[in-house]
Write an enzyme that holds these catalytic residues in place. Structure first.
Site, PDB file in Angstrom:
ATOM      1  N   CYS A  93     -12.643  24.306 -21.322  1.00 51.60           N
ATOM      2  CA  CYS A  93     -13.519  25.454 -21.556  1.00 51.60           C
ATOM      3  C   CYS A  93     -12.926  26.749 -21.028  1.00 51.60           C
ATOM      4  O   CYS A  93     -13.531  27.817 -21.166  1.00 51.60           O
ATOM      5  CB  CYS A  93     -14.901  25.217 -20.954  1.00 51.60           C
ATOM      6  SG  CYS A  93     -14.899  25.238 -19.154  1.00 51.60           S
ATOM      7  N   LYS A 126       4.213 -13.671   1.638  1.00 50.00           N
ATOM      8  CA  LYS A 126       3.695 -12.621   2.501  1.00 50.00           C
ATOM      9  C   LYS A 126       2.479 -12.037   1.791  1.00 50.00           C
ATOM     10  O   LYS A 126       2.608 -11.359   0.769  1.00 50.00           O
ATOM     11  CB  LYS A 126       4.758 -11.550   2.729  1.00 50.00           C
ATOM     12  CG  LYS A 126       4.354 -10.516   3.750  1.00 50.00           C
ATOM     13  CD  LYS A 126       5.563  -9.705   4.181  1.00 50.00           C
ATOM     14  CE  LYS A 126       5.289  -8.861   5.401  1.00 50.00           C
ATOM     15  NZ  LYS A 126       4.208  -7.908   5.242  1.00 50.00           N
ATOM     16  N   GLU A 149       6.988 -19.009   3.346  1.00 52.91           N
ATOM     17  CA  GLU A 149       5.602 -18.732   2.955  1.00 52.91           C
ATOM     18  C   GLU A 149       5.579 -17.448   2.154  1.00 52.91           C
ATOM     19  O   GLU A 149       6.502 -16.651   2.247  1.00 52.91           O
ATOM     20  CB  GLU A 149       4.736 -18.519   4.211  1.00 52.91           C
ATOM     21  CG  GLU A 149       4.640 -19.735   5.083  1.00 52.91           C
ATOM     22  CD  GLU A 149       4.059 -19.414   6.462  1.00 52.91           C
ATOM     23  OE1 GLU A 149       3.431 -18.358   6.634  1.00 52.91           O
ATOM     24  OE2 GLU A 149       4.254 -20.241   7.362  1.00 52.91           O
ATOM     25  N   LYS A 165      11.067  -8.455   1.543  1.00 56.23           N
ATOM     26  CA  LYS A 165      10.142  -7.724   0.669  1.00 56.23           C
ATOM     27  C   LYS A 165      10.651  -7.737  -0.766  1.00 56.23           C
ATOM     28  O   LYS A 165      11.827  -7.415  -1.016  1.00 56.23           O
ATOM     29  CB  LYS A 165      10.035  -6.272   1.142  1.00 56.23           C
ATOM     30  CG  LYS A 165       9.506  -6.147   2.567  1.00 56.23           C
ATOM     31  CD  LYS A 165       8.012  -6.114   2.588  1.00 56.23           C
ATOM     32  CE  LYS A 165       7.610  -4.697   2.855  1.00 56.23           C
ATOM     33  NZ  LYS A 165       6.217  -4.499   3.073  1.00 56.23           N
ATOM     34  N   CYS A 178     -19.316  23.355 -20.148  1.00 62.70           N
ATOM     35  CA  CYS A 178     -18.024  22.699 -20.392  1.00 62.70           C
ATOM     36  C   CYS A 178     -18.253  21.402 -21.178  1.00 62.70           C
ATOM     37  O   CYS A 178     -18.926  20.489 -20.685  1.00 62.70           O
ATOM     38  CB  CYS A 178     -17.360  22.433 -19.046  1.00 62.70           C
ATOM     39  SG  CYS A 178     -15.793  21.592 -19.162  1.00 62.70           S
ATOM     40  N   CYS A 234      -9.790  25.418 -16.629  1.00 67.46           N
ATOM     41  CA  CYS A 234     -10.240  24.170 -17.225  1.00 67.46           C
ATOM     42  C   CYS A 234      -9.632  24.033 -18.622  1.00 67.46           C
ATOM     43  O   CYS A 234      -9.754  24.943 -19.438  1.00 67.46           O
ATOM     44  CB  CYS A 234     -11.762  24.149 -17.301  1.00 67.46           C
ATOM     45  SG  CYS A 234     -12.393  22.713 -18.185  1.00 67.46           S
ATOM     46  N   TYR A 239      -1.964 -18.574   8.599  1.00 73.24           N
ATOM     47  CA  TYR A 239      -0.530 -18.862   8.658  1.00 73.24           C
ATOM     48  C   TYR A 239       0.064 -19.026  10.059  1.00 73.24           C
ATOM     49  O   TYR A 239       1.264 -19.135  10.204  1.00 73.24           O
ATOM     50  CB  TYR A 239       0.257 -17.794   7.898  1.00 73.24           C
ATOM     51  CG  TYR A 239      -0.089 -16.354   8.244  1.00 73.24           C
ATOM     52  CD1 TYR A 239       0.132 -15.842   9.517  1.00 73.24           C
ATOM     53  CD2 TYR A 239      -0.622 -15.517   7.276  1.00 73.24           C
ATOM     54  CE1 TYR A 239      -0.172 -14.538   9.824  1.00 73.24           C
ATOM     55  CE2 TYR A 239      -0.929 -14.196   7.572  1.00 73.24           C
ATOM     56  CZ  TYR A 239      -0.702 -13.712   8.849  1.00 73.24           C
ATOM     57  OH  TYR A 239      -1.007 -12.424   9.143  1.00 73.24           O
ATOM     58  N   CYS A 257     -14.172  22.065 -12.345  1.00 71.37           N
ATOM     59  CA  CYS A 257     -14.553  23.115 -13.280  1.00 71.37           C
ATOM     60  C   CYS A 257     -16.019  23.426 -12.977  1.00 71.37           C
ATOM     61  O   CYS A 257     -16.875  22.550 -13.087  1.00 71.37           O
ATOM     62  CB  CYS A 257     -14.408  22.623 -14.709  1.00 71.37           C
ATOM     63  SG  CYS A 257     -15.244  23.710 -15.881  1.00 71.37           S
ATOM     64  N   ASP A 259      -0.547  -9.733   0.995  1.00 71.00           N
ATOM     65  CA  ASP A 259      -0.698  -8.299   1.204  1.00 71.00           C
ATOM     66  C   ASP A 259      -2.173  -7.976   1.422  1.00 71.00           C
ATOM     67  O   ASP A 259      -2.895  -7.631   0.501  1.00 71.00           O
ATOM     68  CB  ASP A 259      -0.152  -7.557  -0.022  1.00 71.00           C
ATOM     69  CG  ASP A 259       0.046  -6.094   0.261  1.00 71.00           C
ATOM     70  OD1 ASP A 259      -0.053  -5.702   1.439  1.00 71.00           O
ATOM     71  OD2 ASP A 259       0.291  -5.345  -0.698  1.00 71.00           O
TER      72      ASP A 259
HETATM   73  S1  IVH Z   1       3.480 -14.433  10.487  1.00 72.29           S
HETATM   74  C1  IVH Z   1       4.667 -13.330  14.802  1.00 72.29           C
HETATM   75  N1  IVH Z   1       3.064 -15.072   7.973  1.00 72.29           N
HETATM   76  O1  IVH Z   1       2.712  -9.491   7.723  1.00 72.29           O
HETATM   77  C2  IVH Z   1       4.568 -13.492  13.353  1.00 72.29           C
HETATM   78  N2  IVH Z   1       2.600 -12.840   8.653  1.00 72.29           N
HETATM   79  O2  IVH Z   1       4.679  -7.625   9.489  1.00 72.29           O
HETATM   80  C3  IVH Z   1       3.209 -13.244  12.842  1.00 72.29           C
HETATM   81  N3  IVH Z   1       1.684 -11.440   6.857  1.00 72.29           N
HETATM   82  O3  IVH Z   1       1.021  -8.670  10.674  1.00 72.29           O
HETATM   83  C4  IVH Z   1       3.122 -13.012  11.406  1.00 72.29           C
HETATM   84  N4  IVH Z   1       1.717 -12.974   5.287  1.00 72.29           N
HETATM   85  O4  IVH Z   1      -0.351  -9.252   8.610  1.00 72.29           O
HETATM   86  C5  IVH Z   1       3.011 -14.096   8.904  1.00 72.29           C
HETATM   87  N5  IVH Z   1       2.743 -15.801   5.785  1.00 72.29           N
HETATM   88  C6  IVH Z   1       2.678 -14.835   6.715  1.00 72.29           C
HETATM   89  C7  IVH Z   1       2.207 -13.537   6.413  1.00 72.29           C
HETATM   90  C8  IVH Z   1       2.180 -12.564   7.417  1.00 72.29           C
HETATM   91  C9  IVH Z   1       1.414 -11.711   5.587  1.00 72.29           C
HETATM   92  C10 IVH Z   1       1.488 -10.106   7.470  1.00 72.29           C
HETATM   93  C11 IVH Z   1       0.749 -10.112   8.773  1.00 72.29           C
HETATM   94  C12 IVH Z   1       1.684  -9.511   9.784  1.00 72.29           C
HETATM   95  C13 IVH Z   1       2.654  -8.778   8.931  1.00 72.29           C
HETATM   96  C14 IVH Z   1       4.009  -8.806   9.602  1.00 72.29           C
END
Ligand code: IVH
Length: 678
Positions: free
Chosen positions: A417, A119, A117, A320, A438, A414, A233, A432, A121
């Site tokens: 001025c 991640k 999946e 990451k 100014c 500044c 998720y 300033c 943000d």
């Molecule tokens: S699963 C026990 N799936 O990442 C596992 N987390 O450091 C539960 N996050 O706190 C997390 N996308 O806020 C999962 N596809 C994804 C995610 C996801 C973002 C975040 C979530 C979690 C943090 C984990």
């Protein structure tokens, strides 16, 4: 007026609610709407009207909740039913290989699959559903307990208030929790920042922080206006009828949750690597931020075998993405001066390509950040584009530093001025203080004054204002109203027609309503909304100018910072003179008769009893109620909705109200009631 019987109203409310749910789902989850926004709004309006007439018939999961309006004074802390764990991170292929080797070993080499999946943000959220209805929404907090943000979460259109149980839906468990990530789509982020820029307000820094800030706002109507979204998720519960994570996601999708379809089932690490490689590129085309990939073992039985460490599951890991980073030369630090005198240091860089765009400049934010970076003359610096939209300088490329080069110091004066800069205790920014002399501050104030949301003088752009300023024609916004066409004609590139347009535009602006004049004069911290509230509360410039701190604080949404800022503004004789000159030029210095007497229906159907002494006269209080559609009566009875209590209110009235359970409110509460439109 509606002529439905109560039964008919109940039926219509239920029908409209379900229809709107379905249109919400088609729009926000399927991205395939079948009616226009206009038609949608008409249905919603019909439902709102019916619910107002029959508040007792409003369904607990009514789609009108999406519009917000509920206020959370304090977020309650609630213990999570299942702790909200985090994931361990990996940053390269070796670490991924180690994870994979561990999983294989612990599973004794039995075959298994991974779900990949993105991640997302944003901000983690846990949603509790019972019998298909959303019960509670919690933030992660410290993982053990989080904050109850249910009212705010309900404004997020992609979070179902009631689960889909139609014919294509898989049956849902009677009681379960689902976790996901609330995020701010780039579209919402950019729109909000455009609005903020136009209002001269500080911009949101990045979508993630803005999401966190938005979810903790007290006023859910503002949350609704921010247009957040939510991906899900993870389904949790007792004895879930699924064998795999992937299956649970498909079920959740059928119940109406937004489960992204770019989730993939893969076998083996090669599949994982291919998914990562693909999304490391593709992520740039998404309308939301993602900082990596999450890899989960698919089978529930195998997840159980693998178990958890103290902090995270052994069956999942995050990979990451590398934030793109380049080294380039720092040529110079320059300083920008805003209209309020705030100084922003800017790094001027040798242009370099980063994540698809050429970067020449990066904000250095403030003196502390420069100090921490320890920049020297001629340094090469690392520039990174991570979650932030604006590139960031994250450090110095030390091997490239010239030995003995001098340390770069924050400017003491500044740049525009030459005035010595000031920094208030506890504030990050330098200012300033020369606001009366100014140049960029003066030009900035005039530009703000003529802006679209202020006096809206379209014929006068920022460049022209600068030109007038350089030529000594104007030094402040009041000077605009003394300009003559003959003075403009000799200027470079100034045709007869444009000069006339400018003069006409300025003359026409005298009709702009008072609250916009109040916004235009540029009192620090007074945005459009506050200007409106002040105008509604105090009606005239004169009353705002002479109001005491206490009187200002009584205006809804005016806090101490704003009150002090108004007082400081009018403590300056120069500012008073400016405002007087605007008045002499014919600008609106009070609410118009029309605005004052305009009627609303905000108190429709409510009867008030007013008793005691108030800031306003008793007649003014009654007018206020009647102008907003309420009724005012002399004695408390079963029909009374509110007793508005002033000082020295009669004790019998209070006793009677208490006996009948009539709500007792203050003058301020009444204003809030009107402002909230409830
Ligand atoms: S699963 C026990 N799936 O990442 C596992 N987390 O450091 C539960 N996050 O706190 C997390 N996308 O806020 C999962 N596809 C994804 C995610 C996801 C973002 C975040 C979530 C979690 C943090 C984990």
């Amino acid at each position: 007026m509606n002529t439905l019987t109560k039964e008919q109203a109940a039926a219509r409310i239920s029908q409209l609610s379900r229809e709107l749910d379905e249109h919400n789902r088609l729009y926000y989850i399927e991205a395939a709407p079948v009616i226009s926004d206009f038609e949608f709004d008409a249905l919603l309006k019909e439902l709102e009207t019916l619910e107002k007439e029959h508040p007792e018939l409003r369904l607990p999961d009514s789609p009108t909740l999406r519009v917000g309006g509920g206020i959370t004074k304090e977020f309650q802390t609630v213990k999570h039913r299942y702790p909200m764990l985090s994931l361990s991170n990996t940053y390269n292929e070796e670490e991924l290989e180690e994870f994979d080797a561990r999983v294989r070993k612990l599973l004794g080499d039995e075959p298994f699959e991974y779900v990949c999946e993105l991640k997302y943000d944003g901000v983690a959220i846990g949603l509790h559903y019972k019998d298909g209805l959303l019960q509670q929404a919690l933030t992660r907090g410290d993982g053990v307990q989080g904050d109850d943000i249910t009212t705010n979460a309900k404004t997020i259109r992609s979070i179902p208030l009631r689960l889909n149980s139609g014919k294509n839906a898989i049956p849902f468990p009677a009681d379960f929790e689902i976790r996901g990530e609330v995020y701010m789509p780039h579209k919402s982020f950019n729109r909000i920042n455009q609005e903020k820029a136009a209002a001269g307000e500080a911009l949101l820094a990045n979508p993630r922080n803005s999401t966190a800030g938005t979810l903790k706002m007290q006023d859910s109507a503002v949350v609704a206006s921010r247009q957040l979204d939510c991906f899900l998720y993870f389904v949790l519960g007792e004895n879930l009828p699924y064998k795999t994570h992937f299956e649970s996601l498909e079920a959740a999708r059928s119940w109406g949750f937004k489960v992204p379809d770019f989730t993939e089932l893969v076998s083996g690490l090669d599949g994982v690597k291919a998914f990562i490689a693909k999304w490391d590129v593709e992520r740039r085309n998404l309308d939301f931020d993602t900082d990596g990939v999450v890899i989960k073992v698919n089978s529930y039985a195998q997840q159980q075998t693998l178990g958890f460490t103290a902090k995270s599951p052994r069956w999942a890991i995050a990979y990451k993405f590398k934030a793109e980073r380049v080294s380039t030369k720092l040529n110079e630090i320059t300083y920008q001066v805003g209209r309020t005198g705030a100084i922003t240091p800017v790094a001027n860089l040798t242009p370099v390509l980063l994540a698809g765009t050429t970067v020449k400049r990066a904000s250095l934010h403030n003196a502390d950040i420069i100090e921490k970076l320890d920049l020297h003359e001629g340094d090469y610096v690392f520039v990174e584009k991570g979650g932030e939209i604006i590139p960031k300088i994250i450090g110095v490329d030390l091997p490239k530093r010239t030995a003995g080069s001098a340390k770069l110091l924050y400017t003491a004066v500044c740049p525009e001025c030459g005035t010595a800069l000031e920094r208030k205790e506890g504030e990050a920014l330098h200012y300033c203080p020369n606001d009366a002399g100014c140049p960029p501050q003066l030009v900035g104030k005039i530009a703000h004054f003529v802006g679209r949301r202020a006096m809206n003088i379209e014929s006068l752009g920022e460049e022209t204002i600068e030109q007038f300023f350089r030529n000594g024609l104007i030094r402040n916004y009041a000077d605009l109203y003394d300009l003559k066409k003959e003075q403009l004609l000799p200027l470079e590139r100034m045709a007869e027609k444009s000069a006339q347009n400018i003069i006409d535009g300025i003359a026409g602006s005298v009709k702009i309503p008072f609250e916009r004049v109040l916004f235009a004069i540029g009192i620090r911290h007074i945005g459009e909304t506050t200007a409106k509230k002040l105008a509604q509360g105090l009606h005239t410039m004169e009353r705002i100018r002479t109001a005491t701190r206490e009187e200002l604080l009584e205006v809804p949404e005016v806090g101490e910072i704003i009150a002090d800022s108004i007082i400081a503004f009018f403590a300056s004789p120069e500012n008073i003179l400016l405002v007087d000159r605007l008045k002499a030029a014919g600008l609106q210095m009070e609410l118009s008769e029309e605005q004052l007497t305009s009627k609303t229906e905000k108190l429709k159907g409510l009867t008030f009893v007013v008793s005691g002494v108030f800031n306003r006269s008793r007649d003014e209080m009654k007018n206020l109620i009647e102008q907003n559609g309420g009724k005012s009566s002399g004695s408390v009875s079963g029909k009374t909705a509110y007793l508005v209590a002033g000082e020295n209110m009669g004790p019998e009235k209070r006793a009677k109200a208490e006996k009948l359970g009539v709500k007792i409110i203050s003058e301020e509460d009444l204003l809030q009631l009107i402002a909230a439109g409830e």
